[in-house]
Design an enzyme around this catalytic site. Structure first.
Site, PDB file in Angstrom:
ATOM      1  N   GLU A 169       8.655  -2.985  17.791  1.00  0.00           N
ATOM      2  CA  GLU A 169       7.680  -3.225  16.585  1.00  0.00           C
ATOM      3  C   GLU A 169       6.196  -3.661  17.305  1.00  0.00           C
ATOM      4  O   GLU A 169       5.287  -3.396  16.669  1.00  0.00           O
ATOM      5  CB  GLU A 169       8.272  -4.223  15.675  1.00  0.00           C
ATOM      6  CG  GLU A 169       9.429  -3.997  14.945  1.00  0.00           C
ATOM      7  CD  GLU A 169       8.960  -3.010  13.908  1.00  0.00           C
ATOM      8  OE1 GLU A 169       7.916  -2.640  13.478  1.00  0.00           O
ATOM      9  OE2 GLU A 169       9.907  -2.442  13.201  1.00  0.00           O
ATOM     10  N   HIS A 223       4.637   5.160   6.857  1.00  0.00           N
ATOM     11  CA  HIS A 223       3.930   5.203   7.917  1.00  0.00           C
ATOM     12  C   HIS A 223       3.838   6.878   8.564  1.00  0.00           C
ATOM     13  O   HIS A 223       2.679   7.489   8.511  1.00  0.00           O
ATOM     14  CB  HIS A 223       4.503   4.607   9.337  1.00  0.00           C
ATOM     15  CG  HIS A 223       4.463   3.168   9.053  1.00  0.00           C
ATOM     16  ND1 HIS A 223       5.066   2.326   9.944  1.00  0.00           N
ATOM     17  CD2 HIS A 223       3.964   2.299   7.745  1.00  0.00           C
ATOM     18  CE1 HIS A 223       4.856   0.991   9.559  1.00  0.00           C
ATOM     19  NE2 HIS A 223       4.186   1.045   8.187  1.00  0.00           N
ATOM     20  N   ASP A 245       1.604  -3.488   9.203  1.00  0.00           N
ATOM     21  CA  ASP A 245       2.968  -3.491   8.946  1.00  0.00           C
ATOM     22  C   ASP A 245       3.869  -3.954   9.980  1.00  0.00           C
ATOM     23  O   ASP A 245       4.824  -4.644   9.979  1.00  0.00           O
ATOM     24  CB  ASP A 245       3.412  -2.434   8.386  1.00  0.00           C
ATOM     25  CG  ASP A 245       3.312  -1.975   6.911  1.00  0.00           C
ATOM     26  OD1 ASP A 245       2.644  -2.971   6.217  1.00  0.00           O
ATOM     27  OD2 ASP A 245       3.622  -1.063   6.305  1.00  0.00           O
ATOM     28  N   GLU A 246       3.521  -3.174  11.067  1.00  0.00           N
ATOM     29  CA  GLU A 246       4.108  -3.434  12.384  1.00  0.00           C
ATOM     30  C   GLU A 246       4.252  -4.862  12.761  1.00  0.00           C
ATOM     31  O   GLU A 246       5.289  -5.231  13.268  1.00  0.00           O
ATOM     32  CB  GLU A 246       3.788  -2.374  13.401  1.00  0.00           C
ATOM     33  CG  GLU A 246       3.579  -0.975  13.155  1.00  0.00           C
ATOM     34  CD  GLU A 246       4.755  -0.367  12.825  1.00  0.00           C
ATOM     35  OE1 GLU A 246       5.984  -0.631  12.864  1.00  0.00           O
ATOM     36  OE2 GLU A 246       4.711   0.962  12.868  1.00  0.00           O
ATOM     37  N   TRP A 276       0.803  -1.181   0.150  1.00  0.00           N
ATOM     38  CA  TRP A 276       0.053   0.116  -0.031  1.00  0.00           C
ATOM     39  C   TRP A 276       0.905   1.021  -0.004  1.00  0.00           C
ATOM     40  O   TRP A 276       2.148   1.022   0.726  1.00  0.00           O
ATOM     41  CB  TRP A 276      -0.802   0.035   1.490  1.00  0.00           C
ATOM     42  CG  TRP A 276      -0.102   0.050   2.447  1.00  0.00           C
ATOM     43  CD1 TRP A 276      -0.026  -1.048   3.342  1.00  0.00           C
ATOM     44  CD2 TRP A 276       0.026   1.116   3.378  1.00  0.00           C
ATOM     45  NE1 TRP A 276       0.804  -0.390   4.458  1.00  0.00           N
ATOM     46  CE2 TRP A 276       0.710   0.787   4.481  1.00  0.00           C
ATOM     47  CE3 TRP A 276      -0.080   2.526   3.007  1.00  0.00           C
ATOM     48  CZ2 TRP A 276       1.424   1.408   5.465  1.00  0.00           C
ATOM     49  CZ3 TRP A 276       0.650   3.327   3.866  1.00  0.00           C
ATOM     50  CH2 TRP A 276       1.298   2.862   5.198  1.00  0.00           C
ATOM     51  N   GLU A 288       8.796   1.368   6.346  1.00  0.00           N
ATOM     52  CA  GLU A 288       8.306   2.411   7.472  1.00  0.00           C
ATOM     53  C   GLU A 288       8.030   3.718   7.128  1.00  0.00           C
ATOM     54  O   GLU A 288       7.181   4.360   7.690  1.00  0.00           O
ATOM     55  CB  GLU A 288       9.394   2.045   8.473  1.00  0.00           C
ATOM     56  CG  GLU A 288       9.502   0.948   9.537  1.00  0.00           C
ATOM     57  CD  GLU A 288       8.288   0.930  10.538  1.00  0.00           C
ATOM     58  OE1 GLU A 288       7.831   1.952  10.886  1.00  0.00           O
ATOM     59  OE2 GLU A 288       8.173  -0.092  11.137  1.00  0.00           O
ATOM     60  N   HIS A 317       6.649  -6.781  10.694  1.00  0.00           N
ATOM     61  CA  HIS A 317       8.248  -6.488  11.193  1.00  0.00           C
ATOM     62  C   HIS A 317       8.586  -7.084  12.534  1.00  0.00           C
ATOM     63  O   HIS A 317       9.465  -7.565  12.661  1.00  0.00           O
ATOM     64  CB  HIS A 317       8.231  -5.042  11.566  1.00  0.00           C
ATOM     65  CG  HIS A 317       8.283  -4.324  10.056  1.00  0.00           C
ATOM     66  ND1 HIS A 317       7.888  -2.721   9.981  1.00  0.00           N
ATOM     67  CD2 HIS A 317       8.043  -4.622   8.946  1.00  0.00           C
ATOM     68  CE1 HIS A 317       7.754  -2.504   8.558  1.00  0.00           C
ATOM     69  NE2 HIS A 317       8.025  -3.479   7.994  1.00  0.00           N
ATOM     70  N   GLU A 323       6.905   8.149  14.309  1.00  0.00           N
ATOM     71  CA  GLU A 323       7.445   7.549  12.833  1.00  0.00           C
ATOM     72  C   GLU A 323       8.164   8.314  11.945  1.00  0.00           C
ATOM     73  O   GLU A 323       8.900   7.816  11.527  1.00  0.00           O
ATOM     74  CB  GLU A 323       6.019   7.274  12.232  1.00  0.00           C
ATOM     75  CG  GLU A 323       5.067   6.328  12.788  1.00  0.00           C
ATOM     76  CD  GLU A 323       5.650   4.776  12.565  1.00  0.00           C
ATOM     77  OE1 GLU A 323       6.460   4.615  11.914  1.00  0.00           O
ATOM     78  OE2 GLU A 323       4.976   3.735  13.380  1.00  0.00           O
ATOM     79  N   THR A 378       4.537  -0.700  18.795  1.00  0.00           N
ATOM     80  CA  THR A 378       3.929   0.310  17.730  1.00  0.00           C
ATOM     81  C   THR A 378       2.665  -0.618  17.266  1.00  0.00           C
ATOM     82  O   THR A 378       1.675  -0.048  16.664  1.00  0.00           O
ATOM     83  CB  THR A 378       4.802   0.406  16.557  1.00  0.00           C
ATOM     84  OG1 THR A 378       5.614  -0.619  16.146  1.00  0.00           O
ATOM     85  CG2 THR A 378       5.687   1.722  17.219  1.00  0.00           C
TER      86      THR A 378
END
Ligand SMILES: [Fe+2]
Ligand SMILES: [Fe+2]
Length: 391
Positions: free
Chosen positions: A223, A173, A255-256, A89, A170, A259, A132, A226
């Site tokens: 990670e 974000h 996403d976090e 995305w 990242e 990760h 971020e 977050t």
């Protein structure tokens, strides 16, 4: 390699252009830039910083070999957790399209929805966004780690490939949250931008000692932290009726999570190869406490900005001390720390310490909370034009 330590002298720094009051130390160890004699503005730049012994290169050099020998493993197990750019995305997927006819209408809708969100929510969202946005600091931090750093800026080791691609993922974000906040019209962008500039200039001091064991324990923890906090800002946005913002925060949270999977896998592997060394590093990080990446946050006004932001996040249930204990408990279970056998005396002590820590943190926290509730106060936040927010 000998353990090297250097002490950062606690001197009064100068900070051109600062208009603040007297210089003081907050949180026992964080020094913020002082007020400056207006006539004498040509002082060197001196950001807020931690005042404690900075230990460097604490991993014995022979252990670097572990990371060299894990390169093929990292390629097969860690790089596969990255998403191809074409499948990722992008911030523009969630924002009004400035090239479309309906742009102004879409912006209007975004602003209408954001009106339903209270000021304290915005304070936490801004703090998360600034955290971020200080991404250059985190890439720098990972590249301080012996045996895994990107030596050239385009190194072809899987460790370096991961770090660059992780940074690139990242980077979306802060970009997305920044554009949302800008369009919402609810926050003082200039104060926010200043805070980001101060924060990147200050860096961070996670006390990871150039040691990839400590570094990847830190990133595993962060990670997950977050993942939890963006998940909670999504939940609250939904409760306030802003489904688009809920989708934004939820997408970042996923996403976090990916990760987190990568970094916890690296530590899982280290537990397999070197359980004694890894459990001692986990105990070391937990004794020092995991400081949040934006702990040196400053906006030019509030000496205790990070503590104030954290207090609001705690009150709204976005990131709490209970979450901190839960993360540790999760990681201890994830890495099966309780089941480790064949440890040295030091290793067993470390194992006992980390396994017993989550309930201890929770007990201490309940007491601290009871004290905090008794003396609840309101403070102004420059990010929302100085309006006051209950802590
Ligand atoms: Fe992030
Ligand atoms: Fe992250």
């Amino acid at each position: 390699m000998a353990l090297r330590a250097s002490f950062v002298p606690h001197k009064i720094p100068a900070f051109p252009g600062s208009q603040r009051g007297s210089h003081r130390v907050s949180m026992a160890s964080t020094v913020h830039p002082p007020s400056v004699d207006v006539k004498n503005v040509k002082k060197p730049f001196a950001p807020p910083r931690e005042v404690h012994v900075q230990v460097t290169h604490s991993m014995p050099p022979e252990k670097q070999e572990i990371f060299n020998s894990l390169q093929t493993w990292a390629e097969q197990n860690i790089l596969v957790l990255l998403k191809p750019v074409e499948k990722c995305w992008q911030p523009s997927d969630f924002l009004p399209d400035p090239a479309s006819e309906g742009f102004q209408e879409q912006v209007k809708e975004l602003r209408e929805r954001s009106k339903e969100l209270p000021d304290d929510y915005f304070v936490v969202l801004v703090g998360d966004m600034i955290t971020e946005e200080a991404l250059p600091t985190y890439q720098t931090m990972i590249n301080t780690l012996d045996g895994v750093r990107d030596d050239t800026g385009a190194s072809l080791t899987p460790w370096a490939i991961w770090t660059r691609a992780w940074t690139a993922e990242e980077n979306r974000h802060g970009d997305l949250l920044n554009k949302y906040l800008y369009l919402s019209g609810r926050v003082d962008m200039k104060q926010i931008e200043r805070t980001t500039q101060y924060l990147i200039g200050s860096g961070m001091d996670p006390r990871t000692e150039n040691n990839p064991y400590l570094g990847f324990i830190y990133t595993s923890f962060q990670e997950r932290a977050t993942f939890i906090s963006h998940g909670n800002t999504a939940r609250l946005a939904k409760e306030h009726g802003d489904m688009k913002l809920a989708q934004i925060c939820g997408t970042i949270a996923s996403d976090e999570k990916r990760h987190e999977t990568a970094y916890t896998k690296i530590i899982e592997k280290l537990f397999e190869i070197d359980p004694d060394g890894t459990v001692q590093c986990l105990a070391d990080m937990m004794r020092k406490k995991i400081t949040m990446p934006a702990h040196l946050m400053y906006d030019g006004h509030d000496d205790n900005l990070f503590e104030h932001f954290s207090a609001v996040a705690q009150r709204l249930g976005i990131y709490t001390a209970k979450d901190y204990a839960d993360i540790l408990e999760f990681l201890v279970a994830r890495w099966e720390v309780e089941k480790l056998t064949g440890l040295s005396g030091e290793g067993r002590k470390a194992q006992d310490y980390v396994c017993g820590l989550p309930p201890r943190i929770r007990r201490l926290e309940e007491r601290a909370q009871a004290r905090a509730t008794k003396k609840a106060s309101a403070v102004p936040f420059s990010w929302i034009y100085g309006r006051e927010i209950m802590l």
